[in-house]
Design a protein around this motif. Structure first.
Motif, PDB file in Angstrom:
ATOM      1  N   THR A 415       0.825  -1.211   0.000  1.00  0.00           N
ATOM      2  CA  THR A 415       0.000   0.000   0.000  1.00  0.00           C
ATOM      3  C   THR A 415       0.858   1.259   0.000  1.00  0.00           C
ATOM      4  O   THR A 415       0.611   2.203  -0.768  1.00  0.00           O
ATOM      5  N   ILE A 416       1.866   1.285   0.858  1.00  0.00           N
ATOM      6  CA  ILE A 416       2.708   2.480   0.970  1.00  0.00           C
ATOM      7  C   ILE A 416       3.538   2.693  -0.293  1.00  0.00           C
ATOM      8  O   ILE A 416       3.748   3.832  -0.730  1.00  0.00           O
ATOM      9  N   THR A 417       3.999   1.591  -0.904  1.00  0.00           N
ATOM     10  CA  THR A 417       4.792   1.700  -2.139  1.00  0.00           C
ATOM     11  C   THR A 417       4.014   2.406  -3.239  1.00  0.00           C
ATOM     12  O   THR A 417       4.579   3.181  -4.022  1.00  0.00           O
ATOM     13  N   GLN A 418       2.703   2.158  -3.288  1.00  0.00           N
ATOM     14  CA  GLN A 418       1.886   2.805  -4.320  1.00  0.00           C
ATOM     15  C   GLN A 418       1.276   4.125  -3.824  1.00  0.00           C
ATOM     16  O   GLN A 418       0.324   4.638  -4.397  1.00  0.00           O
ATOM     17  N   ALA A 531     -11.834   6.221   1.792  1.00  0.00           N
ATOM     18  CA  ALA A 531     -12.546   5.025   1.320  1.00  0.00           C
ATOM     19  C   ALA A 531     -12.660   4.947  -0.195  1.00  0.00           C
ATOM     20  O   ALA A 531     -12.699   3.850  -0.771  1.00  0.00           O
ATOM     21  N   SER A 532     -12.715   6.077  -0.877  1.00  0.00           N
ATOM     22  CA  SER A 532     -12.956   6.069  -2.326  1.00  0.00           C
ATOM     23  C   SER A 532     -11.697   5.836  -3.155  1.00  0.00           C
ATOM     24  O   SER A 532     -11.773   5.719  -4.376  1.00  0.00           O
ATOM     25  N   ASN A 533     -10.538   5.739  -2.513  1.00  0.00           N
ATOM     26  CA  ASN A 533      -9.275   5.581  -3.237  1.00  0.00           C
ATOM     27  C   ASN A 533      -8.849   4.110  -3.228  1.00  0.00           C
ATOM     28  O   ASN A 533      -8.531   3.559  -2.173  1.00  0.00           O
ATOM     29  N   PRO A 534      -8.806   3.447  -4.380  1.00  0.00           N
ATOM     30  CA  PRO A 534      -8.447   2.019  -4.423  1.00  0.00           C
ATOM     31  C   PRO A 534      -6.990   1.746  -4.057  1.00  0.00           C
ATOM     32  O   PRO A 534      -6.618   0.579  -3.872  1.00  0.00           O
ATOM     33  N   LEU A 535      -6.174   2.787  -3.950  1.00  0.00           N
ATOM     34  CA  LEU A 535      -4.781   2.586  -3.537  1.00  0.00           C
ATOM     35  C   LEU A 535      -4.656   2.423  -2.022  1.00  0.00           C
ATOM     36  O   LEU A 535      -3.622   1.967  -1.529  1.00  0.00           O
ATOM     37  N   LEU A 576     -11.553   1.297  -1.524  1.00  0.00           N
ATOM     38  CA  LEU A 576     -10.259   0.872  -0.983  1.00  0.00           C
ATOM     39  C   LEU A 576     -10.219  -0.651  -0.838  1.00  0.00           C
ATOM     40  O   LEU A 576     -11.241  -1.335  -0.898  1.00  0.00           O
ATOM     41  N   GLN A 577      -9.026  -1.175  -0.629  1.00  0.00           N
ATOM     42  CA  GLN A 577      -8.839  -2.621  -0.483  1.00  0.00           C
ATOM     43  C   GLN A 577      -9.164  -3.035   0.955  1.00  0.00           C
ATOM     44  O   GLN A 577      -8.787  -2.352   1.907  1.00  0.00           O
ATOM     45  N   ARG A 578      -9.857  -4.165   1.104  1.00  0.00           N
ATOM     46  CA  ARG A 578     -10.253  -4.640   2.432  1.00  0.00           C
ATOM     47  C   ARG A 578      -9.586  -5.981   2.734  1.00  0.00           C
ATOM     48  O   ARG A 578      -9.598  -6.887   1.902  1.00  0.00           O
ATOM     49  N   TYR A 579      -9.025  -6.079   3.948  1.00  0.00           N
ATOM     50  CA  TYR A 579      -8.355  -7.307   4.362  1.00  0.00           C
ATOM     51  C   TYR A 579      -8.806  -7.667   5.782  1.00  0.00           C
ATOM     52  O   TYR A 579      -9.098  -6.789   6.592  1.00  0.00           O
ATOM     53  N   THR A 580      -8.826  -8.963   6.066  1.00  0.00           N
ATOM     54  CA  THR A 580      -9.097  -9.445   7.421  1.00  0.00           C
ATOM     55  C   THR A 580      -7.972 -10.377   7.843  1.00  0.00           C
ATOM     56  O   THR A 580      -7.689 -11.371   7.159  1.00  0.00           O
TER      57      THR A 580
END
Length: 650
Positions: A415-418, A531-535, A576-580
């Motif tokens: 995430t930070i790289t992009q 939330a609206s940013n897919p990065l 945005l990307q979601r992870y669990t």
């Protein structure tokens, strides 16, 4: 809902027994301080040399007795302060001295109590002999926090009321002669077939005891609260309340009882008390910025503080005439405890172990696993948050902790790289510090210049962690000797709206913020903007309760509606990307719960399942029943009453 039955206690039976065994000419006053008895003496020799007499009393009466100097014997505060400063070594870093003349106690607030304890016997002896005050040592947090200072001030603010309360509590505990134990009954006021509003009412023919008093953060109506209008619940009959840990689903409704007249004691560990007060003050503060009417007032929290009695783990204490408890480490969060309870009478005794929330098996950097060295256990009440079997509930299988750490770092790096940002909603106590330790370890190994912003209560709760290292794992305590990881420069406190806006405008940053289930708190401000940013990435690391915003987002919804600060609402498009990552959970999984039950020193005769969604609770119950020779297992409903023990004829 909150019927009252007031009781007055003038019982001095136990005090009279103590007084018989002490020379009459040395006693100034004998009084209760909860279950303990304090002898105030005006005799210097007895104050300094009372051990043979007191040891004999403790042995005969099986009650804890302490001796303090009468106020007239103590040196003046000015004289005592000068003497104490000369006695305490400089390396201890004595920050503040606080005197409580009502109890002849002097609190020494220090940064390095371990250096004091290295020669504690001699130092305490010197202070007592030269000032006649009784010293108590308080470790200050190594992280500066105005909130922890405020809590300390509140704790010490009303010593006269505190002394009166402790005396009343002791009178209540010793008021009744020991009777026959006729029954033990459990009524489920909340936290059964659900995760939230944990509240258990235990009743005998002599005493009513409450364990935990939480809210369900997924609701804002009456379903938020324990079911106080259950037949048999009488706030005036309550003798004591025991709290397992400071998460809102276990303490969020507690001040409400004081608002409606509860006047008894609340028992918990010291770190739970501090975190509980902070969480409740935060809950009150958040209510100011919503349409919800606050459940309670700040004065109710202050009364709660006065009425809290802190216990260490493994110390057995009377909390009512026929009830003793022993707190045991639960491994879930700082200071969290299981409650081993003995209900007793002249004829018999009956034991119950209430797990609260436990962590057993696996490893975390922060805490030791739950203590299973518990000897007596007729009934076990066990949580089932992640109690589902692996083939039914895949998320209920604990992942390898090292693997989960690597996954977290991988997501963050990507995430930070992009040039995206990372939001991690966290429970302020437990999960937040686990994540901080992972990030600290990563920083120390790689020296990558990451920025981790802490918003909400996180800074203050983390400060509380540094004040109680004895409740942390031995591994972490050793690590702290090489430098406190919570003080690493990567961690930055966010405390004002302006600072929050500054963080929101950055790229490539990590934010840890409350609330962990996204039902309120500063985490929403970051989510609304990012939330609206897919990065960007949103990482869930703790349980998401039913009906919470976090649960909906975790489930994959594409839009959510969130209240704004202007009294309206706004719809948020989620890209945005979601992870669990389930491995950071502070709860035992299905396999770990079974291992915990098997490891108990004495197997329970009956097992009651609570704190879990219905399917998971039933799944765990069925497995226990199948693997334990059809041992009695129960999955009660809210408002159910269960007869645990009876010794009478109807």
């Amino acid at each position: 809902m909150f019927s009252k039955k007031k009781e007055k206690f003038q019982n001095n039976k136990m005090i009279n027994e103590v007084e018989k065994r002490i020379p009459a000419n040395v006693v100034h006053e004998i009084t209760y301080e909860g279950a303990e008895i304090v002898v105030y003496t005006h005799n210097k020799d007895f104050f300094l040399n009372n051990e043979p007499i007191i040891s004999q009393i403790v042995s005969e009466l099986r009650v804890r007795v302490f001796v303090r100097a009468a106020p007239s014997l103590c040196k003046t505060i000015e004289e005592a302060e000068t003497i104490i400063k000369k006695i305490v070594p400089d390396e201890v870093v004595l920050s503040h001295i606080h005197f409580e003349p009502e109890m002849s106690i002097v609190y020494l607030d220090v940064l390095h109590p371990e250096l004091f304890y290295a020669n504690a016997a001699q130092l305490i002896k010197e202070i007592r002999a030269n000032t006649f005050w009784t010293p108590e040592i308080t470790r200050l947090p190594s992280i500066k926090s105005s909130m922890t200072n405020m809590i300390l001030s509140m704790l010490r603010g009303l010593p006269k009321k505190r002394k009166v309360f402790l005396k009343h509590t002791g009178q209540q505990i010793y008021a009744d002669s020991l009777k026959k134990l006729e029954y033990v009954r459990l009524t489920c006021l909340g936290g059964f077939r659900q995760v939230g509003r944990s509240c258990l009412l235990f009743q005998t023919n002599t005493s009513d005891i409450l364990m935990d008093c939480g809210i369900d953060v997924g609701y804002n109506d009456k379903q938020m609260l324990p079911i106080f209008n259950t037949p048999g619940f009488n706030i005036g009959a309550l003798k004591a309340i025991v709290i397992t840990h400071a998460h809102l689903d276990h303490v969020g409704a507690l001040p409400l009882l004081f608002k409606y007249g509860y006047n008894g004691a609340v028992y918990c560990t010291e770190p739970v008390r501090d975190q509980m007060v902070l969480a409740l003050l935060d809950q009150l503060d958040l209510a100011k910025y919503s349409d919800n009417v606050p459940l309670f007032r700040e004065e109710d929290i202050r009364k709660l503080i006065i009425h809290t009695i802190c216990l260490p783990c493994d110390l057995t204490t009377n909390i009512a005439a026929d009830v003793k408890i022993t707190l045991k480490n639960a491994g879930h969060a700082l200071g969290s405890a299981m409650v081993s309870t003995m209900f007793f009478g002249e004829n018999t005794a009956y034991s119950v172990l209430y797990s609260g929330d436990i962590k057993y098996g696996g490893t975390t950097r922060l805490l030791e696993k739950a203590d299973s060295n518990i000897l007596t256990n007729d009934t076990l009440i066990i949580e089932s948050t992640y109690g589902g079997e692996a083939d039914v509930h895949e998320a209920d299988v604990r992942a390898n902790f090292e693997e989960v750490e690597n996954n977290l770092i991988s997501i963050i790096n990507k995430t930070i790289t992009q040039k995206g940002n990372v939001i991690i909603p966290v429970l302020a106590s437990g999960r937040a510090q686990d994540i901080m330790l992972v990030l600290s370890n990563y920083y120390r190994k790689t020296h990558h210049k990451i920025k981790v912003y802490l918003d909400g209560m996180l800074w203050d709760i983390t400060a509380i962690h540094t004040a109680y290292p004895e409740f942390l794992s031995e591994t972490f305590q050793r690590q702290m000797r090489d430098g406190n990881p919570f003080l690493d420069p990567i961690f930055v406190k966010v405390s004002t709206p302006g600072e929050r806006e500054n963080v929101i405008g950055q790229q490539g940053v990590i934010v840890l913020a409350t609330a962990g289930m996204m039902n309120g708190g500063p985490v929403l401000e970051y989510f609304k903007k990012w939330a609206s940013n897919p990065l960007n990435s949103l990482i869930f690391v703790n349980y998401q309760g039913a009906n919470t915003l976090g649960k909906a987002i975790q489930g994959g919804v594409s839009k959510v509606t969130i209240p704004n600060n202007k009294g309206g609402a706004e719809t948020i498009d989620i890209q945005l990307q979601r992870y669990t990552l389930s491995g950071f959970s502070g709860h035992a999984d299905h396999k770990d719960i079974l291992s915990f039950i098997q490891s108990l020193s004495e197997p329970p005769k009956r097992i009651i399942i609570n704190h879990g969604e219905f399917k998971k609770a039933v799944s765990l119950s069925n497995t226990i029943y199948r693997l334990n020779s059809r041992k009695e297992t129960v999955v009660p409903r809210p408002m159910d009453s269960l007869s645990l023990f009876k010794d009478f004829e109807v």
